[in-house]
Motif scaffolding. Sequence first.
Motif, short mmCIF file in Angstrom:
data_model
loop_
_atom_site.label_atom_id
_atom_site.label_comp_id
_atom_site.label_asym_id
_atom_site.label_seq_id
_atom_site.Cartn_x
_atom_site.Cartn_y
_atom_site.Cartn_z
N SER A 96 0.70 -1.28 -0.02
CA SER A 96 -0.09 0.01 -0.10
C SER A 96 0.87 1.17 -0.12
CB SER A 96 -1.04 -0.13 1.16
OG SER A 96 -0.07 -0.01 2.33
N ALA A 97 1.94 1.26 0.35
CA ALA A 97 3.15 2.24 0.18
C ALA A 97 3.60 2.69 -1.12
CB ALA A 97 4.53 1.91 1.30
N ILE A 98 2.91 2.01 -2.17
CA ILE A 98 3.21 2.23 -3.59
C ILE A 98 2.87 3.77 -3.74
CG2 ILE A 98 2.79 1.96 -5.98
CD1 ILE A 98 3.10 -1.17 -5.29
N VAL A 99 1.65 3.93 -3.31
CA VAL A 99 0.89 5.32 -3.45
C VAL A 99 1.60 6.41 -2.88
CG1 VAL A 99 -1.53 4.32 -4.06
CG2 VAL A 99 -0.61 4.86 -1.64
N LEU A 100 2.11 6.07 -1.79
CA LEU A 100 3.03 7.06 -1.22
C LEU A 100 4.30 7.59 -1.86
CD1 LEU A 100 2.94 5.95 2.70
CD2 LEU A 100 1.54 7.68 1.45
N THR A 101 4.91 6.60 -2.64
CA THR A 101 6.20 6.60 -3.53
C THR A 101 5.55 7.42 -4.66
OG1 THR A 101 6.65 4.61 -2.85
CG2 THR A 101 7.96 5.66 -4.53
N ASP A 102 4.57 7.48 -5.37
CA ASP A 102 3.92 8.31 -6.31
C ASP A 102 3.84 9.62 -5.90
OD1 ASP A 102 4.36 5.82 -7.98
OD2 ASP A 102 1.96 5.41 -7.75
N ALA A 103 3.25 9.81 -4.81
CA ALA A 103 2.91 10.90 -4.31
C ALA A 103 4.29 11.74 -4.00
CB ALA A 103 1.96 10.95 -3.12
N LEU A 104 5.17 11.09 -3.39
CA LEU A 104 6.38 11.59 -3.09
C LEU A 104 7.17 12.34 -4.46
CD1 LEU A 104 8.69 12.32 -1.10
CD2 LEU A 104 9.78 10.21 -1.57
N TYR A 105 7.28 11.54 -5.45
CA TYR A 105 7.69 11.65 -6.67
C TYR A 105 7.17 13.01 -7.23
CZ TYR A 105 9.24 11.06 -11.60
OH TYR A 105 10.10 11.29 -12.62
N ASP A 106 5.65 13.20 -7.16
CA ASP A 106 5.11 14.14 -7.66
C ASP A 106 5.38 15.66 -6.79
OD1 ASP A 106 3.97 12.73 -9.52
OD2 ASP A 106 2.18 12.39 -8.75
N ASP A 107 5.35 15.33 -5.42
CA ASP A 107 5.60 16.53 -4.64
C ASP A 107 7.19 16.89 -4.62
OD1 ASP A 107 3.13 16.22 -3.54
OD2 ASP A 107 3.84 15.20 -2.03
N LEU A 108 8.39 16.02 -4.83
CA LEU A 108 9.60 16.44 -5.09
C LEU A 108 9.73 17.50 -6.63
CD1 LEU A 108 11.43 13.42 -4.05
CD2 LEU A 108 11.68 15.48 -2.99
#
Length: 465
Positions: free
Chosen positions: A375-387
């Motif tokens: 479920s942390a996959i979505v957190l990685t995607d969000a971190l990519y976009d935020d960075l």
Amino acid sequence: MLRGGWREILLRLGTHSRFHHCPPARRARLLQSQLFRPMNLREDRVPALESKPSELTCKSQQLMLQAGLIHPTSPGCYSYLPYTVRAMEKLIALIDKEMQAIGGQKLNMPGLCSAELWRASERWDLMGKELFRLTDRHNKEYCLGPTHEETITDLIASNGTLSYKQLPLLLYQITRKFRDEIKPRFGLLRSREFYMKDMYTFDVSEEAARHTYRIVCDAYCHLLSKLGLQFVKVQADTGSIGGKMSHEFQLPAGVGEDRLLVCPSCKFSANVEMVKPDQKECPACQGELTETKGIEVGHTFYLGTKYSCIFNAAYSDAQNKPVTAEMGCYGLGVTRILAASIEVLSTEDSIRWPGLIAPYQVCLIPPKKGSKEESAIVLTDALYDDLAEAVPQVEGDMLLDDRTHLTIGKRLKDANKLGYPYVIIAGKRALDTPSEFEVWCQNTGEVVFMSKEGVIELLSNVQAV
């Protein structure tokens, strides 16, 4: 006319059209799975290397081949694959900044050089078998340029006399060069086809030319220091290029083919060719000389009028009289710097780049599909976009390792091999409250856990080319 007029039609489109309230396009992500990095090459389709696999004693050659960064096409010739090209383009951008900061103007000269010019300078015979020679259908002879002193001097001479007000003139290019090495080896460190930055300068006097020489040497020192490379500037032989003075810029390394003598007590340093065979004492302070090996990444020459006299490259002085220009030439091995930096910075099994020229600055690794942390996959995607939004200098310089059929460990091992300065993992602690990411700072060896805000702050300090 339609009932209700255009205003009513547009209002209806605004309310009911599929274009109404269209969400902004999602930022395109760079995905590891889509990058071309051939790893499983068929042995019967790989040309013979300059050395047998068991004889690949050069660390940079081994690492670049194993990581899929270069591909041999024939002895001493390589295809540079996408990761390497990204690093090379960053290095070229840095070189451009340094050369243009001292007044350099960029041009591009042909790789196919007339034998007539090389015969005029007598280097057609002097260069011997290292010169690639060919004849066209009209029986005119050419060489593939290893350097361009003749071409640039003829260019200046053919455009009439310069005014002294136009000097100093600093012209440079970054192009492919060719040298028929008798034994190409060590990958990009000694190849037959390579990229080089070569600059040619024209000055009004010996004093002015020596001043320009110091300025260019200082720019070389600044570039290598900016890359974080330990180097030595040594007195060197002028060789086949000729001239009155020459220095090499060397990276000390066990695999280096140049022998250097360095004095620990003062600033004296020289290629062993420049001293007597039995000399043990420093000529400057009589201290004991230390011998080391080095990889030459740059070479500078004060030429005097060696070429300008031959081709009549002159300028008009204040009295409108023609005066032969004083020249210098300056080379930087672009692909050699790439390989040499890997050679001196890397571990035996993992590439380490100078931070500024790493192909990608950041690699994000989400959890494996089917794992407890999926479920942390979505957190990685969000971190990519935020960075990408918050840290402009890393946008386009981040890679998402989307090969989620592989474990985090396997992808981390691959990331270590490729040498990303920062590897960010969404593991178990990404699901905690507050959420934390595992951050590997490859060039320092640190592993830390950070919140999203901490990661953004850390990467905000990344330098861009």
